[in-house]
Write an enzyme that holds these catalytic residues in place. Structure first.
Site, short mmCIF file in Angstrom:
data_model
loop_
_atom_site.label_atom_id
_atom_site.label_comp_id
_atom_site.label_asym_id
_atom_site.label_seq_id
_atom_site.Cartn_x
_atom_site.Cartn_y
_atom_site.Cartn_z
N HIS A 42 87.01 63.29 103.07
CA HIS A 42 87.09 64.67 103.57
C HIS A 42 88.02 64.72 104.79
O HIS A 42 88.88 65.60 104.89
CB HIS A 42 85.67 65.15 103.92
CG HIS A 42 85.58 66.48 104.58
ND1 HIS A 42 85.01 67.58 103.96
CD2 HIS A 42 85.98 66.91 105.80
CE1 HIS A 42 85.06 68.61 104.79
NE2 HIS A 42 85.64 68.23 105.92
N GLU A 43 87.83 63.77 105.72
CA GLU A 43 88.64 63.77 106.94
C GLU A 43 90.10 63.42 106.65
O GLU A 43 91.01 64.00 107.23
CB GLU A 43 88.06 62.82 107.99
CG GLU A 43 86.65 63.17 108.45
CD GLU A 43 86.45 64.62 108.86
OE1 GLU A 43 87.41 65.26 109.35
OE2 GLU A 43 85.34 65.13 108.68
N CYS A 49 82.12 71.84 106.81
CA CYS A 49 83.26 71.50 107.65
C CYS A 49 83.14 72.24 108.97
O CYS A 49 82.81 73.43 108.98
CB CYS A 49 84.55 71.89 106.93
SG CYS A 49 86.06 71.53 107.84
N LEU A 50 83.40 71.54 110.07
CA LEU A 50 83.32 72.18 111.39
C LEU A 50 84.35 73.30 111.54
O LEU A 50 84.16 74.20 112.35
CB LEU A 50 83.50 71.13 112.50
CG LEU A 50 82.39 70.07 112.56
CD1 LEU A 50 82.72 69.01 113.61
CD2 LEU A 50 81.03 70.69 112.83
N GLN A 59 91.95 69.43 113.35
CA GLN A 59 90.87 70.38 113.62
C GLN A 59 90.77 70.75 115.10
O GLN A 59 90.16 71.76 115.44
CB GLN A 59 89.53 69.83 113.13
CG GLN A 59 89.44 69.75 111.62
CD GLN A 59 88.09 69.20 111.21
OE1 GLN A 59 87.91 67.99 111.13
NE2 GLN A 59 87.15 70.08 110.97
N GLY A 105 82.07 63.98 111.15
CA GLY A 105 83.48 63.61 111.06
C GLY A 105 84.34 64.70 111.67
O GLY A 105 83.93 65.86 111.72
N HIS A 153 92.02 66.35 105.57
CA HIS A 153 92.51 67.17 106.68
C HIS A 153 93.89 66.71 107.14
O HIS A 153 94.74 67.54 107.49
CB HIS A 153 91.56 67.10 107.88
CG HIS A 153 90.40 68.04 107.81
ND1 HIS A 153 90.54 69.41 107.81
CD2 HIS A 153 89.07 67.80 107.75
CE1 HIS A 153 89.35 69.97 107.76
NE2 HIS A 153 88.43 69.01 107.72
#
Length: 172
Positions: free
Chosen positions: A136-137, A94-95, A50, A45, A140
């Site tokens: 989660h996304e 998380c990226l 991000q 994701g 963000h």
């Protein structure tokens, strides 16, 4: 085109993103870039903030089984319209917070409404890893990171590691 992924702490990761007003070619290009960036990372994701774009757009693909066809989903202005009382706990990463993981508890199932890249409204229910990933996304888009669910000491420890990582990358 692959885009650089912001690393925490970055003030853009803590901002609430405004909605996408119109699905344009620019929005579709951003979605394509985000999918390419997510797959390359590799991740399941990615949210627009991000990659430094403060708008309500996320991409995800939680297909992990070998040989199963990918299922990339682009969600513009995603919104949870229903959530189960039942919860799941997953170890999230998380990226934007590389190599750091923690267990986060979220609703086990969610129903979402969003606009797709063709401008059509969509609705679908998600469970398991898909439910965790989409929540989660969406976090963000609201300026929230998975570490915000942790205790203050653990959050500070992870943040210090990320500051050190950013310093090391800047020197390289």
């Amino acid at each position: 085109m692959k885009r650089p992924i912001l690393i925490h702490p970055d003030p853009r990761l803590k901002k609430v993103c405004p909605p996408v007003s119109e699905v344009t070619d620019e929005v579709r290009a951003l979605a394509d870039d985000m999918l390419e960036t997510m797959y390359d990372a590799p991740g399941i994701g990615l949210a627009a903030p991000q990659v430094g774009v403060l708008t309500r757009l996320i991409v995800l693909d939680c297909v992990k089984e070998e040989g199963e066809a990918p299922r990339p989903i682009v969600m513009i202005n995603p919104e949870v319209v229903a959530a189960s009382d039942e919860v799941n706990t997953y170890e999230e990463g998380c990226l934007s917070i590389p190599d750091q993981y923690a267990e986060v508890t979220r609703p086990a199932e969610v129903e979402l409404r969003w606009t797709d890249v063709d401008g059509h409204e969509r609705r679908e229910g998600f469970g398991g890893l898909w439910a965790t990933c989409v929540q989660h996304e969406i976090d963000h888009l609201n300026g929230k990171l998975f570490i915000d669910y942790l205790g203050a000491m653990r959050r500070q420890m992870i943040t210090r590691r990320m500051v050190k990582l950013k310093r090391e990358k800047a020197r390289a």
